[in-house]
Write a protein that holds these residues in place. Structure first.
Motif, short mmCIF file in Angstrom:
data_model
loop_
_atom_site.label_atom_id
_atom_site.label_comp_id
_atom_site.label_asym_id
_atom_site.label_seq_id
_atom_site.Cartn_x
_atom_site.Cartn_y
_atom_site.Cartn_z
N CYS A 121 -25.12 -59.21 23.97
CA CYS A 121 -23.94 -59.60 23.18
C CYS A 121 -22.70 -58.86 23.66
O CYS A 121 -21.63 -59.47 23.83
N VAL A 179 -20.29 -61.73 22.79
CA VAL A 179 -20.78 -62.50 21.65
C VAL A 179 -20.83 -61.58 20.43
O VAL A 179 -21.40 -60.48 20.51
N VAL A 210 -21.89 -71.30 21.48
CA VAL A 210 -21.25 -70.66 22.64
C VAL A 210 -20.02 -71.45 23.06
O VAL A 210 -19.01 -70.88 23.49
#
Length: 396
Positions: free
Chosen positions: A157, A162, A198
């Motif tokens: 991440c 993310v 995403v």
């Protein structure tokens, strides 16, 4: 000659009580005929390659295609599918050059040995945070949920940019994608949901770039669709494989106390131990290629259009390359194993995975020297692309 024999599918069924060992029939077959005719579940007559030099030869030869739509699925469960669909956009494992080359060139510099080693201190911080939480919770946790999944999840991440706060959603979808116990429509829906997530993140990065890999790639020639697909692939791959290696690797060490003691007590042994665990466990156990033209491998001629199963598990236990291959020996020189693949499709994130495992496993064992299995271990099915542990209850 092996063409006189036809194997009915990839040998499955690990020995009772030996979850780390290959099926006995697979090892026997490799020793007898490392390249042999195989009948696929859908009836296709192709090949099974189980020997170390033969698997490397196939993996390194670009006359064998990685494109999904050219191959027949090697494991039970997809017999009803007449032709596999092409790889989703950004899925590096299911495409060939020049498309693969284009994506790979954009990413290679982001995953160098040097760059990944610089992350060691951060991996140690993340590992310590989760070990603290385990200690505070007290004995009796599922190591998969408490440690093996979170450590690589935080790292991938942070690398991609993310938000870790969204982890429950994308971890669930990532796990569902490869779960053979789920209906195919559910797996496809999970992939779609992950890609949509995403994709929205990519639009955010284009508008307001931050210091991460996805933001860096917004400066490339990738379209929104390509960047979303690539990010989805990296997120899913970065979670599933390393998490299963940490969990299954811990289980293997707990089952071999003398080897565990070496990893726990000798900091210099950690790197070699990771290579040996990768070889010994070979969690990405089975791959498939399609011959684009006639190719000779191991004395057999594989014809254009025939599908070829490559058994990573068989190759990494080949006594021609690794003496006493069925022994776990963390001081063994296991360099040269094919657990990360071989050739142009060798795992892009292998250096990140190495750093995560080299830190996470010894830190766990040093924090809890009395770590032990405390309940029923639930393993993943051999039919999944990645073998591993669903649940590993531990106490200390």
């Amino acid at each position: 000659m092996s063409h006189e024999k036809v194997v009915d599918g990839v040998p499955l069924g690990r020995p009772p009580g030996c979850p780390f060992d290959p099926p006995a029939a697979l090892s026997e077959l490799r020793d007898e005929a490392p390249v042999v005719r195989m009948k696929f579940p859908d009836g296709h007559l192709g090949w099974l390659v189980t020997g170390y030099p033969e698997v490397r030869a196939v993996a390194a030869d670009q006359r064998f295609s990685n494109r999904y739509e050219l191959s027949h699925f090697p494991l039970p469960g997809m017999e009803h599918v007449e032709q596999l669909p092409p790889a989703p956009v950004g899925d590096l494992t299911g495409i060939d050059a020049p498309e693969h080359t284009r994506f790979r060139k954009l990413l290679t510099g982001k995953f160098t040995v040097r760059r990944m080693r610089l992350l060691s201190d951060r991996v140690a911080e993340v590992a310590a945070e989760h070990l603290d939480a385990m200690e505070a919770a007290g004995p009796g946790v599922d190591l998969v949920e408490a440690y093996a999944h979170p450590v690589p999840a935080v790292m991938i991440c942070e690398l991609l940019g993310v938000p870790y706060a969204d982890r429950e959603s994308f971890q669930a979808n990532s796990a569902a994608i490869s779960d053979v116990d789920l209906p195919e429509t559910d797996r496809m829906n999970a992939y779609g949901a992950l890609q949509e997530y995403v994709g929205e993140l990519v639009l955010t990065k284009r508008a307001s770039p931050t210091d991460d890999l996805l933001s860096d790639l917004t400066g490339s020639d990738l379209t929104d669709e390509e960047l979303a697909g690539l990010g989805t692939f990296l997120l899913a791959a970065g979670l599933d494989t390393t998490a299963n290696m940490i969990a299954l690797g811990t289980y293997a060490l707990l089952s071999h106390p003398a080897q565990l003691a070496v990893v726990r007590d000798d900091p210099a042994a950690a790197g070699g131990a990771v290579e040996e665990l990768m070889r010994y466990l070979s969690i990405a156990h089975t791959g498939v290629r399609a011959a684009l033209e006639d190719v000779e491998v191991g004395g057999e001629v594989i014809r254009a259009g025939e599908s070829v199963v490559v058994s990573v598990l068989g190759a990494n236990r080949d006594p021609r390359r690794f003496p006493r291959p069925d022994e776990l020996d963390v001081r063994r020189d296991a360099v040269g194993h094919v657990a990360f693949g071989h050739g142009v499709h060798q795992c892009l994130g292998q250096q990140l995975a190495r750093v995560e495992m080299t830190v996470a496993l010894p830190e766990l064992l040093r924090r809890f020297p009395g770590l032990r299995v405390d309940g029923e271990v639930v393993l993943r099915s051999e039919l999944q692309n990645i073998y591993g542990v669903r649940r590993l209850p531990v106490a200390w």
